[in-house]
Design a protein around this motif. Structure first.
Motif: not given
Length: 424
Positions: A8-10, A305-308, A340-351
């Motif tokens: 998984i690459v940003a 990515p570091r923030k995910v 499941k992908v959780n970005w730090k600082g974001k309320f919603f996640n992606s699946v």
């Protein structure tokens, strides 16, 4: 599986776009008048429910296909064998044979469910379900193809963001399958491939499945038991008998397996279907225990990515085998991975859901050496979507048998094509 890595690459849109290159694929001569194409659907005779993963094999040949998740199929039959018989079979159902000459397009084929009572006497030869599995794994030198085999296969990868299709890659490959009793690994050549990607749906996150066709090939438990039942790992599982079933009118033992309660390392759980007469593995359906997020994530995530935070929520595998002239071989496999992908600082996640499947559509015993043309060779580290050209050839598949696309995938292709045309 342990070698089925997900990268998984940003990246920004333009960087991800630059990753794609055109394959120098082998062009094959194909004459559309040399074969008959039949489309149809296989359903349950009582409920009319579509029967997925149903095998369709032309008798006295190695030509075959499998139904998709809608129970639909497309079969391309050479005119030279137009008087042959088609056998339709599925686990738990009575097989059906139909003369190809009587098959019509859009035909609905109905299969009748088979009812089997477990014969306890027939199980008395085995101390327990684990002993039966060990006996099955020891049979590779006796009942599986032990010649060099050249297999033609169809491979498909799809990526969905939530329920919407975002990317589709397909390929025709040739598998140089070594004998089952040999330690030599199998090789894969890329014959033709294509892809479409809706970058808007992928946002700035590009998901890449490392391994491509090799990931599916490694689900061949008989050839590659080390990916699930190593000599050490097999003792970490509990095995038990389930109710038996039938395939092709033969009784099939069903073995349940799961990791022992005291084991924390992510292992697998599922069912093994073993032919009672030959003790061949006919099917296997299993999943990875992903309760331990950190350890299960390490098995799949190669880079992020570091923030995910990324972790798998489901990892399911299926492998089917077929028999021809008394010898069994790998026929089909499907892998479904959900992350499941959780970005730090974001309320919603992606699946995201990544699905890959590969079906053997033809094969022959062959001593052909592996191709020396490096650009056609696929390696276990290959990311297919990076090695694939676009949908530029409308006659792409010619006479090759493929898995009929799902309606949702067909719709996604059309939408993606329209989006790409708008940008040009």
């Amino acid at each position: 599986m342990k070698n089925n890595s997900l990268s998984i690459v940003a990246s920004v849109f333009t960087l991800f776009l630059c990753c794609f290159i055109t394959v120098s694929a082998q062009e094959l001569n194909q004459d559309s008048d040399s074969f008959k194409e039949i489309k149809g659907k296989v359903v349950d005779s009582k409920t009319n429910r579509p029967l997925v993963f149903t095998d369709l094999v032309i008798n006295d040949s190695n030509i075959s296909t499998i139904t998709n998740s809608d129970g639909e199929f497309t079969l391309k039959i050479p005119n030279s064998i137009s008087d042959a018989i088609l056998t339709i079979s599925r686990l738990g159902y009575e097989k059906k044979e139909i003369a190809i000459s009587k098959l019509e397009n859009n035909e609905e084929i109905k299969l009748t469910e088979s009812i089997t009572e477990l014969n306890e006497i027939e199980l008395s030869s085995y101390k327990d379900a684990k002993a039966l599995l060990k006996e099955t794994l020891s049979k590779k030198s006796e009942i599986y193809i032990n010649n060099n085999t050249l297999m033609t296969a169809f491979y498909r990868e799809t990526i969905k963001k939530r329920r919407k299709n975002a990317s589709l890659s397909e390929a025709v490959v040739q598998i140089h399958k070594s004998p089952y009793n040999s330690i030599k690994k199998d090789g894969i050549e890329l014959i033709k491939s294509r892809k479409n990607t809706d970058y808007d749906r992928l946002d700035t996150l590009a998901l890449k499945l490392q391994g491509g066709p090799f990931s599916n090939l490694y689900t061949d438990i008989i050839k590659y038991p080390e990916f699930i039942f190593t000599t050490e790992d097999i003792d970490l599982y509990d095995f038990s008998f389930d109710e038996s079933t039938q395939i092709n009118n033969n009784m099939v033992y069903v073995v349940n397996f799961k990791q022992k309660p005291n084991i924390t390392t992510p292992l697998y759980y599922g069912k093994l279907y073993i032919d009672s007469g030959t003790l061949a593995l006919t099917n296997a359906v299993y999943s990875l225990n992903v309760e331990n997020r950190e350890l299960s994530s390490q098995m799949y995530i190669r880079k992020k990515p570091r923030k995910v935070d990324v972790y798998p929520t489901e990892a399911t595998y299926r492998v089917n085998y077929r028999t021809q002239n008394g010898k069994w071989h790998y026929a089909y496999s499907n892998i479904a991975l959900t992350f499941k992908v959780n970005w730090k600082g974001k309320f919603f996640n992606s699946v995201y859901t990544l699905n890959s499947e590969m079906a053997i559509t033809d094969w022959e015993i062959s001593d052909t050496k592996f191709a020396k043309t490096k650009e056609n060779i696929i390696r276990p580290t290959t990311i297919l979507v990076d090695e694939t050209s676009g949908f530029s050839d409308p006659e792409f598949w010619g006479e090759y048998n493929i898995i009929e696309p799902e309606k949702s995938i067909e719709s996604a292709i059309k939408k993606i094509q329209k989006q790409l045309l708008k940008r040009t």
